[in-house]
Design an enzyme around this catalytic site. Structure first.
Site, short mmCIF file in Angstrom:
data_model
loop_
_atom_site.label_atom_id
_atom_site.label_comp_id
_atom_site.label_asym_id
_atom_site.label_seq_id
_atom_site.Cartn_x
_atom_site.Cartn_y
_atom_site.Cartn_z
N LEU A 11 -14.53 -12.68 -19.28
CA LEU A 11 -14.06 -12.03 -18.06
C LEU A 11 -14.15 -10.52 -18.14
O LEU A 11 -13.75 -9.82 -17.24
CB LEU A 11 -12.62 -12.44 -17.80
CG LEU A 11 -12.47 -13.89 -17.32
CD1 LEU A 11 -11.03 -14.32 -17.37
CD2 LEU A 11 -13.01 -14.04 -15.91
N ARG A 12 -14.68 -10.03 -19.26
CA ARG A 12 -14.74 -8.59 -19.41
C ARG A 12 -15.62 -7.97 -18.33
O ARG A 12 -15.38 -6.85 -17.89
CB ARG A 12 -15.25 -8.23 -20.79
CG ARG A 12 -14.39 -7.19 -21.42
CD ARG A 12 -14.86 -6.81 -22.80
NE ARG A 12 -13.81 -7.08 -23.74
CZ ARG A 12 -14.00 -7.70 -24.89
NH1 ARG A 12 -15.19 -8.12 -25.22
NH2 ARG A 12 -13.00 -7.91 -25.69
N GLY A 13 -16.64 -8.71 -17.91
CA GLY A 13 -17.56 -8.20 -16.90
C GLY A 13 -16.83 -7.86 -15.61
O GLY A 13 -16.93 -6.74 -15.10
N ASP B 127 -20.90 -5.90 -26.23
CA ASP B 127 -19.92 -6.31 -25.26
C ASP B 127 -18.74 -5.34 -25.21
O ASP B 127 -18.05 -5.25 -24.21
CB ASP B 127 -19.44 -7.71 -25.66
CG ASP B 127 -18.60 -8.34 -24.58
OD1 ASP B 127 -19.04 -8.28 -23.42
OD2 ASP B 127 -17.52 -8.86 -24.89
N THR C 232 -14.38 -4.86 -16.04
CA THR C 232 -15.04 -3.56 -16.12
C THR C 232 -15.63 -3.17 -14.79
O THR C 232 -15.54 -2.01 -14.38
CB THR C 232 -16.16 -3.62 -17.16
OG1 THR C 232 -15.66 -4.25 -18.32
CG2 THR C 232 -16.65 -2.26 -17.50
#
Lengths: 544, 333
Positions: free
Chosen positions: B271-273, B190, B276
């Site tokens: 929420l990293r998706g 991740d 990014t």
């Protein structure tokens, strides 16, 4: 050219261009013949597959440092760019293989010869390393008398040029043999150059290409080139298919001159190539011999390098390396606390022991208790499991039991070592209903995942008659059920769970054999076998 | 040996794009390259080092600080002059010990002068640059834990041997590995902004070209590099221009909601998706010289930004990349 000539040539070529060719795998058992091969290698340094990082890269030489008052580092194994002779490379762990590969890539190793004493076909030098070594030396038959190749380097530093057409040929050949890695054709180019130099030519000609390809490619091939029906007996429809492909290929007329070479290499392909391909389709899992997988711990097993840590009552201190790490700081600490004249040890010096051990195995029995199975063999299966349980108890394996029937699967017994409980649950196992094979596999997969996170090594033993007719969502739909079962099996394979498929139907079921293939699991058909026979087969298959 | 020129790499467009995007915006957070042996993973990373624009750093500063006042007090940087230097690309070898990674007491000075001094580790040297881990999936667990912590906070904290030191350690993680040799822990997975799967080129012409170029490079690397110097310089110039244009690129609300919808449709955790995806799309827009992010940009970066953030779906035979594309088609239809 027989295999001994090829061996001699390979050794000569490596001696000429060790940097370009990387080295060779020597797949031979200890024997006078192997000694003769090894005596041709000059200035090699032996490396056991158990070498630790300290030995490999060097580190602080504590005693010299303390006595001289200056930092003295001990030289690592790789400090003088040795030609490495890796013994017992079939036992080389992946991380050492990765480090050696890196050293090869960076030029810290002049060349590498990996001795491979593996007995089984799947006991081999780690693939990461094998990919970087040009040749596989595996001479067969008796060594000819006076076999002593001249292996001298090339002090003159001659160079040979290679034409674009020949590069094209080398790359095309690799593609046709199904060799994915692009290192192979590069190694073949280097081998062709070396062969040209050996024959005192400054240009690579087609003979060089042929020799290079025949030395580098055969053991890497993953497919028999398309026009190979005559050499390999294929099932009729597959052969037909190949024929079609073959003709379409040749009408493209992409590489007319390569065909002769293909023929030459085909003669050198390992005779069991087809069998090997059938056994391990692409992306096969790495083989692990023995019962369970490896697991790191701090209690028992084989020691591995210690690491820094805190004493928390669960781990043990590595006294020697703790003292080693404390030693250099003594002058500094004594200055700070002059009242002490003993050894001053601080928490940061503490080193903990670590071990790696084989983990316990968990046998997950997935039993088909559907109507069709109940009619045929459920009782025999039960008997077999009971016998297996006895063995599992003896080898301290854990056991879990999942049954599937009707519209889903049920975990009858979570992982346990209790023999009595297992027997009770098993005896009470009812039969009847549809065959939700996919649900059974799914639950087994989940259980296997859980077990893995607890440090067990799961093995799934599937007993069924294979006629899946209930899909994952519980609907009776035969094609969907079969497709679901296949995809669950694929998932299990992907997770690297070992499995064993036992067909307990009256007649061997084709779809189950296929399922076993997808799982990468051995398949045992047991028409008319009794419990005792079943057990024998299973324990033989598990022991491998 | 000189690195292979970046522009001479045949094919592997996903990998090249991913690396260029992180060079434009380091905050995207790293690239993971997974693939079979002999597909040119390591070659590409080493080539990247030669491509990156230089940074300005204080001379002799162990953490490559941009201004003299940012230099840590434990380092004796005498000159205080700011010089241009190549962007650091630091190798983290598999056998690296904890001491070498985070830094430790300087043993030489402790022994000879009885002084307590800090000897910076690899993390310090990688500050403002790249940290490259080959075979990242084989890295020891305790080193992985360390990296995760530092990669998240951007700061390396050393509390040992009576030292208490913290210094900036902001770097782009680049990892490569072969999935057959071991899985990567999901926590580390991740942490990589982009992930690429590479395989050898499938058409023969490309494969021949790879062999030809590599062979030419090995025979005479100077001439070969000279041949590709201009192309490399062109890419470098574009990266620098894109980096400067980055703050100007606009993302309107529809794009933001597209990002969110896409991630919901794919069920990626956290929420990293989204973040990014947006950053990568912005970097791509900047690289292509566009003023606003369009759906086209999202479409091109979605597979590399999202495919490693999905839960595994046993009922799907295609790879996760194909799943992302399917969702992209339905959400951005």
């Amino acid at each position: 050219m027989d295999s001994w000539d090829r061996t001699a040539l390979a050794l000569q070529l490596v001696a000429l261009d060790p940097a370009g060719l990387g080295g060779a795998i020597i797949r031979m058992r200890e024997s006078p013949a192997r000694n003769a091969v090894l005596s041709c290698l000059q200035n090699t340094k032996k490396m056991p597959p158990t070498m630790t990082d300290d030995q490999l890269y060097g580190g602080l030489d504590i005693s010299a440092t303390l006595s001289s008052g200056h930092v003295v580092t001990s030289k690592g194994f790789l400090h003088d760019r040795p030609t490495v002779l890796l013994t017992m490379s079939e036992r080389c762990p992946t991380d050492l293989a990765a480090k050696l590969s890196m050293a090869l890539d960076d030029g810290c190793i002049k060349g590498l010869f990996a001795l491979d004493e593996g007995a089984d076909p799947d006991e081999t030098c780690p693939p990461a390393l094998a990919d970087r070594l040009a040749f596989q030396i595996k001479p067969e038959g008796r060594m000819p008398q006076n076999w002593a190749p001249k292996t001298t380097g090339d002090p003159a530093g001659n160079k040979a040029s290679i034409g674009a057409e020949q590069i094209r040929l080398i790359a095309t050949l690799a593609a046709r043999l199904g060799i994915e890695s692009l290192r192979a054709p590069l190694l073949a180019v280097a081998a062709a150059r070396a062969n040209a130099i050996l024959n005192a030519r400054d240009k690579v000609n087609d003979d060089d290409v042929e020799i290079a390809a025949s030395l580098v490619y055969p053991h890497r091939a993953t497919q028999i080139p398309e026009d190979a029906q005559d050499t390999a007996p294929l099932p009729p429809e597959e052969a037909q298919q190949r024929e079609d492909e073959g003709t379409s290929e040749s009408t493209d007329a992409e590489i007319p001159q390569g065909d002769l070479l293909i023929e030459a290499i085909k003669a050198l392909l390992p005779p069991d190539l087809l069998a090997r391909l059938a056994q391990s389709p692409k992306g096969g899992k790495s083989s692990s011999a023995g019962a369970g997988g490896m697991r790191k711990g701090n209690r028992r097993g084989r020691p591995i390098p210690p690491r820094q840590g805190r004493l928390d009552g669960r781990s043990r201190i590595d006294l020697v390396s703790t003292l080693r790490s404390a030693a250099p700081w003594q002058p500094l600490r004594r200055r700070k606390r002059p009242e002490h004249d003993s050894l001053l040890i601080e928490p940061s010096d503490i080193r903990l022991k670590r071990f790696v051990e084989q983990s316990d195995r968990l046998l997950i029995f997935v039993v088909d208790a559907s109507g069709s199975a109940a009619v045929s063999r459920l009782n025999e299966a039960k008997g077999a499991i009971e016998l297996l349980l006895g063995q599992a108890y003896a080898s301290r394996d854990h056991v879990a039991l999942i049954s599937f029937r009707g519209d889903g699967a049920e975990l009858l017994l979570p992982p346990t070592r209790s023999l009595v409980q297992t027997k009770k649950r098993l005896a009470a196992l009812p039969g009847g209903g549809g065959t939700p094979l996919a649900s059974g596999l799914r639950d087994a997969g989940l259980l296997a995942q859980q077990a893995k996170s607890k440090g067990l090594t799961p093995t799934i033993i599937l007993l069924t008659d294979g006629r899946a007719n209930v899909a994952l969502d519980g609907t009776p739909d035969r094609p969907k059920a079969a497709a679901d079962a296949q995809s669950m099996a694929r998932q299990l394979r992907h997770d690297g769970v070992e499995a064993l498929v036992i067909d307990m139907g009256r007649r061997p079921e084709q779809s189950l054999a296929k399922l076993g293939e997808v799982l990468g699991a051995p398949y045992l058909a047991l028409p008319r076998a009794d419990a005792k026979k079943l057990t024998q087969t299973v324990s033989a298959a598990l022991a491998h | 040996m000189k690195p292979f020129p970046f522009s001479a790499i045949v094919g592997q467009d996903d990998m090249k794009t991913a690396m260029i995007l992180t060079a434009i915006d380091p905050r995207i957070g790293g690239v993971l390259v997974f693939g079979d042996r002999g597909t040119g993973k390591s070659t590409a990373v080493r080539a990247l080092a030669g491509l990156l624009p230089p940074i300005e750093a204080v001379e002799g500063c162990p953490i490559n600080a941009a201004r003299p006042e940012e230099c840590p007090d434990w380092a004796d940087t005498h000159s205080g002059k700011v010089r241009k230097r190549p962007t650091p690309v630091i190798d983290l070898p598999l056998g690296a010990t904890e001491d070498r990674v985070v830094g430790a007491l300087d043993i030489e000075r402790a022994l000879t002068r009885g002084e307590k001094a800090f000897e910076p580790g690899l993390l310090a040297r990688a500050n403002r640059g790249y940290l490259y881990i080959d075979e990242v999936n084989l890295l020891e667990d305790h080193i992985v834990d360390l990296l995760l912590d530092v990669a998240q906070s951007g700061e390396n904290v050393v509390e040992r041997e009576g030292l208490s030191i913290r210094h900036a350690a902001r770097f782009v993680l680049v990892g490569s590995g072969n999935p057959e040799e071991g899985e990567l822990r999901p926590q580390l997975l991740d942490r990589f902004g982009l992930s690429v799967e590479v395989r050898s080129p499938q058409n023969i012409a490309d494969r021949i070209e790879v062999i030809r170029r590599r062979d030419a490079f090995e025979q005479d690397s100077d001439t070969f590099c000279k041949k590709y110097r201009r192309k490399d310089a062109a890419i470098r110039k574009k990266i620098v221009a894109a980096h400067e244009a980055l703050p100007e690129i606009e993302a309107n609300d529809t794009i933001l909601s597209d990002c969110a919808e896409l991630c919901i449709a794919l069920g990626s955790d956290g929420l990293r998706g989204e973040l990014t995806l947006l950053k990568a799309a912005r970097a791509l827009a900047a690289y292509q010289g566009d003023a606003t992010i369009t759906r086209e940009h999202l479409r091109s970066v979605a597979p590399i930004a999202l495919s490693h953030r999905l839960r595994r779906d046993p009922l799907d035979e295609a790879g996760s990349g194909a799943r992302v594309m399917r969702s992209v088609e339905s959400v951005l239809a």
